[in-house]
Design an enzyme around this catalytic site. Structure first.
Site, PDB file in Angstrom:
ATOM      1  N   HIS A 126      11.567 -15.643   4.441  1.00 18.84           N
ATOM      2  CA  HIS A 126      10.470 -16.460   4.991  1.00 18.84           C
ATOM      3  C   HIS A 126       9.141 -15.694   5.048  1.00 18.84           C
ATOM      4  O   HIS A 126       8.113 -16.280   5.380  1.00 18.84           O
ATOM      5  CB  HIS A 126      10.813 -16.951   6.397  1.00 18.84           C
ATOM      6  N   ASP A 167      20.384 -19.647   0.835  1.00 16.92           N
ATOM      7  CA  ASP A 167      20.296 -19.755   2.300  1.00 16.92           C
ATOM      8  C   ASP A 167      19.983 -21.218   2.631  1.00 16.92           C
ATOM      9  O   ASP A 167      19.289 -21.892   1.869  1.00 16.92           O
ATOM     10  CB  ASP A 167      19.164 -18.842   2.786  1.00 16.92           C
ATOM     11  N   HIS A 169      17.991 -22.431   4.624  1.00 10.82           N
ATOM     12  CA  HIS A 169      16.560 -22.661   4.838  1.00 10.82           C
ATOM     13  C   HIS A 169      15.792 -22.332   3.554  1.00 10.82           C
ATOM     14  O   HIS A 169      16.186 -21.426   2.816  1.00 10.82           O
ATOM     15  CB  HIS A 169      16.044 -21.783   5.979  1.00 10.82           C
ATOM     16  N   ASP A 254      24.219 -19.457   6.099  1.00 13.02           N
ATOM     17  CA  ASP A 254      24.055 -20.409   7.193  1.00 13.02           C
ATOM     18  C   ASP A 254      24.264 -21.856   6.751  1.00 13.02           C
ATOM     19  O   ASP A 254      24.124 -22.771   7.556  1.00 13.02           O
ATOM     20  CB  ASP A 254      22.692 -20.232   7.889  1.00 13.02           C
TER      21      ASP A 254
HETATM   22 ZN   LIG Z   1      18.559 -19.455   6.840  1.00 15.87          ZN
END
Ligand SMILES: [Zn+2]
Length: 351
Positions: A126, A167, A169, A254
């Site tokens: 991120h 991931d 996200h 995740d």
């Molecule tokens: Zn994540």
């Protein structure tokens, strides 16, 4: 079977929230590592500690302003720098050391043709060039972007790089850093409508790199069937079209069933299938280097998903498809097909 060198260092524990309440905690890596220790794959693994950080490598991926901000904030000791992300007095040094580790591991993977894995904390995908990326509200626990450092090492070596981020996200920081870099094909499979709110299908890169950023947002509860479909109809055709010379994987776990932060509900099969594709590429001979950087994962995925991925990557677990692929919703298929055909000359998937 292949041996794998993994960067793991107890120094990650210097980055932790003293209250113990933050999901990004030392428990994550302890869990992931102990799963490997109990696995037959442990015999193929060599653990390597962190190198001394080389601050100049940070400048390859982040702005001076952001680097200095983290240095300053970290020097103040434990506190939150946004509503999700904390630093401690050691965070700058530890995170900078993971950047150095990722960059060097990439070069070593290339020199020795060995697969390398980095197990950092916190994750990195991120963190964009100036930190907060593509309008995301927070850094999402991340400080510096290790996967981007590995990709930068490959670009500096003249290689075409595929980045796969699975991931749950969106890897908005990585995408921000290579938005205008046509030599980086970034395929990002993530859950739609969750943090960081970026990674729409029509985010395709810019500045001459249009079509090299491929975002696949999946609805909650998609699970293995959609991962298998995306592998068959997006990832594999793109690999054939792009012919990467190096691969960097942002491997978050995740999306695994029961993760407290997401709802994708994947099982071991998704991670085995992805790792099996990577291993085929590795064995195919064209690929010169392969790096995996651990990103998120806050529950059982770190134990079961990560172990399944590493075992399959090393060849100690052989994958045979068990589930049936299933098309994601038609609106996603239609948009993806349009992008794959416009920029890559690929035909729309039929099934
Ligand atoms: Zn994540």
């Amino acid at each position: 079977m292949s041996s794998i060198r993994i960067v793991y260092d107890e120094a990650h524990k210097l980055h932790s929230d003293p209250s113990g309440r933050h999901p990004e905690s030392p428990w994550r890596l302890e869990t992931a590592l102990s799963a490997l220790k109990e696995s037959p794959v442990w015999g193929l693994i060599e653990i390597q500690g962190l190198p001394e950080p080389e601050d100049r490598l940070l400048n390859l991926i982040h702005s001076d302003h952001y680097i200095e901000l983290i240095r300053r904030e970290s020097a103040k000791g434990f506190h939150y720098i946004d509503s999700d992300t904390y630093v401690t007095e050691h965070t700058f040094k530890v995170s900078a050391a993971y950047v150095t580790a990722a960059y060097k591991a990439a070069l070593e993977s290339l020199e020795r043709r060995e697969m390398r894995v980095i197990m950092p904390r916190p994750g990195g995908h991120h963190a964009g060039r100036s930190g907060w990326a593509m309008g995301a509200p927070t850094l999402g626990f991340c400080i510096f972007n290790y996967a981007a450092a590995a990709a930068r090492a490959f670009l500096d070596s003249g290689l075409k790089v595929l980045m796969i981020d699975f991931d749950a996200h969106h890897g908005n920081g990585t995408q921000d850093i290579f938005w205008e870099e046509p030599r980086v094909l970034h395929i990002d499979i993530h859950e739609e409508d969750i943090y960081p709110g970026t990674g729409n299908i029509d985010d395709i890169g810019g500045g001459g790199a249009e079509g090299t950023k491929v975002n696949v947002p999946l609805p909650a509860f998609s699970g293995d069937p959609q991962y298998l479909w995306i592998l068959d109809n997006v990832v594999n055709p793109l690999i054939e079209a792009f012919k990467p010379e190096a691969i960097v994987v942002s491997a978050g776990f995740d999306a695994y069933e029961g993760d407290p932060l997401t709802m994708l509900r994947a099982s071991e099969e998704s991670y085995e299938a992805i790792a099996s594709t990577l291993r085929e590429q590795w064995n195919g001979g064209r690929l010169k280097a392969l790096i995996t950087n651990l990103e998120g994962g806050y529950g059982e995925g770190l134990r079961k998903g990560f172990k399944a991925y590493i075992e399959t990557l090393a060849g100690s677990r052989l994958y045979a498809r068990r589930g049936e692929p299933k098309r994601p919703p038609e609106r996603i298929v239609r948009e993806l097909s349009r992008i794959l055909s416009k920029y890559w000359g690929l035909e729309a998937p039929r099934d």
